[in-house]
Design an enzyme around this catalytic site. Structure first.
Site, PDB file in Angstrom:
ATOM      1  N   ARG A   1     -40.603 -20.930  -6.104  1.00 30.34           N
ATOM      2  CA  ARG A   1     -41.708 -20.374  -6.917  1.00 30.34           C
ATOM      3  C   ARG A   1     -42.984 -20.175  -6.188  1.00 30.34           C
ATOM      4  O   ARG A   1     -43.571 -21.185  -5.766  1.00 30.34           O
ATOM      5  CB  ARG A   1     -41.943 -21.353  -8.096  1.00 30.34           C
ATOM      6  CG  ARG A   1     -42.906 -20.818  -9.068  1.00 30.34           C
ATOM      7  CD  ARG A   1     -42.990 -21.471 -10.487  1.00 30.34           C
ATOM      8  NE  ARG A   1     -43.389 -22.876 -10.431  1.00 30.34           N
ATOM      9  CZ  ARG A   1     -43.443 -23.631 -11.550  1.00 30.34           C
ATOM     10  NH1 ARG A   1     -43.251 -23.103 -12.895  1.00 30.34           N
ATOM     11  NH2 ARG A   1     -43.842 -24.732 -11.545  1.00 30.34           N
TER      12      ARG A   1
ATOM     13  N   ASP B   1     -48.444 -31.772 -14.264  1.00 28.30           N
ATOM     14  CA  ASP B   1     -48.544 -30.888 -13.368  1.00 28.30           C
ATOM     15  C   ASP B   1     -49.791 -29.924 -13.819  1.00 28.30           C
ATOM     16  O   ASP B   1     -50.365 -30.384 -14.792  1.00 28.30           O
ATOM     17  CB  ASP B   1     -47.533 -29.974 -12.951  1.00 28.30           C
ATOM     18  CG  ASP B   1     -46.853 -29.300 -14.182  1.00 28.30           C
ATOM     19  OD1 ASP B   1     -47.621 -29.053 -15.306  1.00 28.30           O
ATOM     20  OD2 ASP B   1     -45.887 -28.569 -13.799  1.00 28.30           O
TER      21      ASP B   1
END
Length: 531
Positions: A160, A443
């Site tokens: 990613r 996150d």
């Protein structure tokens, strides 16, 4: 010819990653696609302003024929047909080894929300991936513990890169920063695409934070150019798109269509999706959400989004991948484990029952649990793509139905949002992009929700469960309180050596500003670069 320049020191072990040939490839990507990226970011602002004015979004009339058409994405390569368990995590050497060894079918090698884009992280992550693909990755901890890849099937890597909004300050083309997504994608593809094919896999990507099919079209053009430039057969790239922005939920068909020769599937990126709802409709009082810990996937608007994603994917022959439950186990507290495992099991059973083909976990200890749940539904089948959700009829009204979300805005919820924001930012500024806080994995996405809710609640003068109105002054008091608690918890020496003061300044400036900041990580990144 475009002039590319690396303006930061390159670690010795990363010299070959930033070779002259690799940098020439990055210069081509930036020269060909950088301006289009800029135009699409400007288009985001125009669309958001209209959504804020009307309080609504809808499916695009100009692409109705795409939604009605009878088409499917390309067939999947063998190592992407079974994705029942996907391990997510950053790409430092230790975490890379643990993820590859985890027993999951897929590793989401995250250079985005779980990784701070410090220059050292950006380049060392590429080294980790390069070595991991060639099965020569190892690591010795400061305590002397050795980590190495096991002699087994390793998880398939799906990398990613950063989102379109992020620039890489340390690489410039004609004195302007290169798009961070192009840096991450370009270096990985240039060095590894041919090697991955030789090893029976391929260059696979997770694409984050897109807001429209036009942004998917840009990625598709990047893939096509890169394949041609590096002599890789057309259609080798496979991309899974995270549907984690509210506008993208109205263009799932169109996004798959634009990427159809390179598409693998869609993912329900639930945390960024919540963040995007707040961001898109932040001026609208009817979109004020309760405490973030009560807005789950069972909420009507979240269920509608998830089930529409499954329906869309399976109709088009694509994979539908579930999101990440934030609960993580503890290897020291059995009571925490009981709660974490029960919550994760409930989450995965819901996803498997909805028709998802697999799901994410954030900890290796959760891999067997997720596999058990999906094994129970899939049996010997690699996926549920054949399960058509013709019963789903999620329309714009269902996706917009946030007002039926139960729960209050509580004083405890405000404290938690402030605490998480301060702790996460301090870790992010120090180079850690994924942090365990209160037995939850936080996150960038969850931190974005936390600070956005504070801004939204203050903006609308939200009343808390005790009748108190949340004001700037009250938030400032809570910041003082949580800041002092953090010092007491970590101790004066660790506190003074950390980034807590800078984290407090950035959080306060953003959460209590008159104007909303689109991304928390952008001013935080400027602070890192300027440091």
């Amino acid at each position: 010819m475009a002039k590319i320049n690396v303006v930061a020191d390159v670690p010795e072990d990363a010299q070959s990653i930033l070779s002259e040939a690799a940098l020439a490839f990055l210069a081509e990507l930036q020269s060909r696609f950088g301006a289009r990226r800029d135009e699409l970011l400007a288009r985001r602002q125009e669309r958001r302003a209209e959504a804020a004015r009307t309080g609504a979004l809808d499916f695009l009339p100009e692409t109705a024929d795409v939604r009605a058409g009878d088409w499917q994405v390309a067939s999947q390569p063998p190592d992407l047909q079974d994705r029942r368990v996907e391990m997510t995590g950053p790409t430092d050497r230790k975490m890379s080894i643990n993820a590859l060894n985890s027993g999951a079918q897929v590793w989401l090698a995250d250079m985005e929300d779980a990784s701070t884009p410090h220059w050292s992280n950006v380049v060392e992550s590429q080294v980790s991936l390069y070595d991991g693909i060639r099965r020569r990755l190892s690591y010795t901890s400061p305590e002397g513990k050795e980590y190495a890849l096991k002699d087994q099937r390793l998880a398939t890597i799906v990398m990613r890169p950063r989102g379109w909004h992020f620039d890489e300050a340390n690489i410039t083309v004609d004195d302007s920063p290169v798009v961070g997504a192009l840096v991450d994608f370009g270096l990985y593809f240039f060095h590894n695409a041919a090697e991955l094919i030789e090893r029976g896999s391929g260059p696979y990507f997770y694409l984050p934070k897109m807001e429209s099919h036009l942004e998917a079209r840009l990625w598709n053009d990047v893939f096509t150019f890169a394949e041609d430039y590096c002599g890789i057969p057309y259609g080798t790239v496979r991309a899974t798109v995270l549907i984690e922005t509210f506008p993208a939920a109205f263009e799932m068909d169109e996004i798959l269509y634009e990427l159809r020769d390179h598409a693998s599937g869609l993912n329900a990126g639930r945390w960024d999706y919540l963040f995007s709802i707040i961001k898109t409709f932040r001026e609208r009082p009817e979109f004020v959400l309760p405490d973030r810990n009560v807005v789950g996937m069972a909420s009507p608007f979240m269920r509608a989004y998830a089930e529409l994603l499954v329906k869309t994917c399976h109709r088009r022959g694509a994979m539908a991948i579930g999101g990440m439950s934030a609960f993580i186990p503890s290897r020291r507290d059995e009571e925490v484990n009981k709660v974490a495992f029960a919550k994760v099991r409930e989450d995965k059973e819901r996803e498997a029952g909805q028709g998802f083909d697999g799901s994410w976990v954030a900890h290796p200890d959760l891999v067997p649990l997720c596999r058990e749940v999906f094994d129970g539904v899939l049996g010997d089948s690699p996926n549920q793509v054949s399960k058509q959700r013709d019963d789903v009829s999620a329309d714009a009204a269902a996706l917009l139905n946030v007002t039926t979300t139960p729960g209050d805005v509580t004083l405890a919820g405000v404290h938690n949002n402030v605490q998480v924001s301060l702790l996460y930012l301090a870790s992010w500024l120090g180079g850690g992009g994924a942090v365990a806080i209160n037995n939850l994995m936080e996150d960038a996405a969850t931190a974005e929700i936390a600070r956005s809710q504070i801004w939204q609640w203050v903006r609308h003068g939200t009343k808390l469960d005790d009748g108190t109105t949340l004001t700037t002054d009250l938030v400032a008091e809570i910041v003082d309180d949580e800041y002092a608690k953090i010092r007491t918890t970590v101790g004066d020496e660790a506190f003074d050596a950390g980034h807590y003061a800078l984290a407090r300044r950035i959080f306060t400036e953003i959460a209590l500003a008159d104007e909303y900041a689109d991304f928390l990580t952008l001013p935080a990144y400027r602070a890192v670069v300027d440091h």
